[in-house]
Enzyme design. Structure first.
Site, mmCIF file in Angstrom:
data_model
loop_
_atom_site.group_PDB
_atom_site.id
_atom_site.type_symbol
_atom_site.label_atom_id
_atom_site.label_comp_id
_atom_site.label_asym_id
_atom_site.label_seq_id
_atom_site.Cartn_x
_atom_site.Cartn_y
_atom_site.Cartn_z
ATOM 1 N N CYS A 131 0.879 -1.585 5.887
ATOM 2 C CA CYS A 131 -0.483 -1.299 5.399
ATOM 3 C C CYS A 131 -0.755 0.206 5.261
ATOM 4 C CB CYS A 131 -1.504 -1.936 6.333
ATOM 5 S SG CYS A 131 -1.124 -1.703 8.073
ATOM 6 N N HIS A 244 -8.263 1.133 7.409
ATOM 7 C CA HIS A 244 -7.485 2.243 7.965
ATOM 8 C C HIS A 244 -7.922 3.546 7.272
ATOM 9 C CE1 HIS A 244 -5.024 -0.616 9.907
ATOM 10 N NE2 HIS A 244 -3.860 -0.424 9.310
#
Ligand code: A2P
Length: 339
Positions: A131, A244
């Site tokens: 990710c 994130h």
């Protein structure tokens, strides 16, 4: 192809990413003819909704893939290692969200905004990158094409959803317990994650880096097919649920002004520039969550090196960082008649 679409399986359907894969297939109107939901024996008896219909979860076995054309895996590396080859042998194209095959030279590692053509060279399995790597390379791609990239120094601020459903619950329970004056219990992370930051994602290796940090190094080079890019990563788990964030410093081969970088990023696929610091305009996880774009802001010259740029990059880690990227890879295959 079945009459009204493809036979698709989701492995790890009850997990944070697997569940979202089902939603993203629906949201992006992927031509699914039938959907098979696979998880462990523990989940047999549960149902999950797809297009308003409740579908029973089945136990994953080696025989789960007869007739399946597309299998999206997100049940961890050991499950992928054990079952993805069986699925590919049964004739499915596997898009695997785990770490199991990412660095296998025979397996393409694909971010559709960066190296879509790599998806077409698969031999049954395509890997979805980590990710943190995905959102970083989406933001680096237009800058790489315009000015070349020599070196990247990145620090991540990673949401707990990347660890899975039980980690989300751990953060929520810790916050509730602490607010009620109770002791916070930790099982998933080595320390309390609520009101804390852990510079520890994955096991530590002999070189002092964590496995997550080295994934960013190796995967970035593989995706750009450029082994000369130097990457130094520090990956940190923070008490955020979705999204994130990354502080990225890069050194380009040719000079690139922040204005030019901003313009290149504005025109780049999958990117939204949010860069109005005077009005407190910058990317934040709360704004990225639930969307598929990689948000980039705080674009400025890094005066500490020659040709240096600094920026702040945020994306929804389980959508663009996992489920959406996987479905976009399937869409590339579809567009090229390769499903
Ligand atoms: P289950 O819910 O039945 O345990 P997350 O990453 O959010 O923790 O989710 C992990 C996913 O992987 C879940 O869907 C989980 O199913 C699935 N999974 C874990 N172990 C197995 C297994 N042995 N066989 C099949 N699926 C598994």
């Amino acid at each position: 192809m079945a009459q009204n679409g493809f036979k698709v399986a989701v492995v790890g359907a009850t997990g944070a990413v697997g569940n979202l894969m089902i939603k993203v297939l629906e949201q992006r109107a992927f031509p699914v003819g039938s959907l098979k939901l696979l998880a462990s024996a523990r989940s047999v008896g549960k149902t999950l909704a797809f297009r308003g219909v409740e579908i029973p979860v089945e136990e994953l076995t080696e025989d789960s893939f007869n007739d399946i054309r597309l299998a999206l895996f997100s049940a961890g590396g050991s499950i992928s290692k054990k079952f993805a080859p069986a699925a590919a042998r049964a004739g499915a194209v596997v898009i695997d969200n785990s770490n199991a095959f990412r660095m296998d030279p025979a397996v393409p590692l694909v971010v559709p905004e960066v190296n879509p053509e790599a998806a077409l060279s698969h031999s049954g399995i395509i890997a979805n990158p980590n990710c943190s790597t995905i959102q970083m390379v989406v933001a680096l791609k237009p800058l790489y094409d315009a000015a070349g990239i020599r070196r990247v120094v990145v620090t991540t601020f990673q949401a707990v959803s990347g660890t899975g459903k039980r980690a989300i619950e751990e953060l929520q329970n810790q916050v509730a317990d602490i607010m009620q004056g109770r002791e916070a219990v930790h099982r998933i992370y080595p320390h309390q994650i609520a009101f804390n930051c852990l510079p520890h994602i994955g096991p530590f290796l002999d070189n002092g880096f964590s496995e997550e940090e080295m994934k960013m190094v190796h995967e970035t080079r593989k995706i750009f097919e450029d082994s000369r890019i130097r990457v130094c990563a520090t990956t940190v788990r923070v008490p955020v649920i979705y999204g994130h964030s990354e502080s990225v410093n890069l050194e380009t081969e040719k000079p690139l002004s922040p204005e030019d970088a901003r313009m290149l990023l504005k025109n780049a696929p999958g990117v939204r520039v949010v860069d109005d610091p005077a009005n407190a305009g910058y990317p934040m996880p709360l704004d990225a969550a639930g969307g598929d774009l990689t948000l980039v802001g705080r674009i400025r010259t890094d005066p500490s090196v020659e040709n240096g740029l600094a920026m702040w990059v945020v994306a929804d880690n389980i959508r663009k960082g996992a489920a959406t990227n996987a479905v976009q890879i399937a869409e590339i295959l579809l567009q090229h008649g390769r499903l």
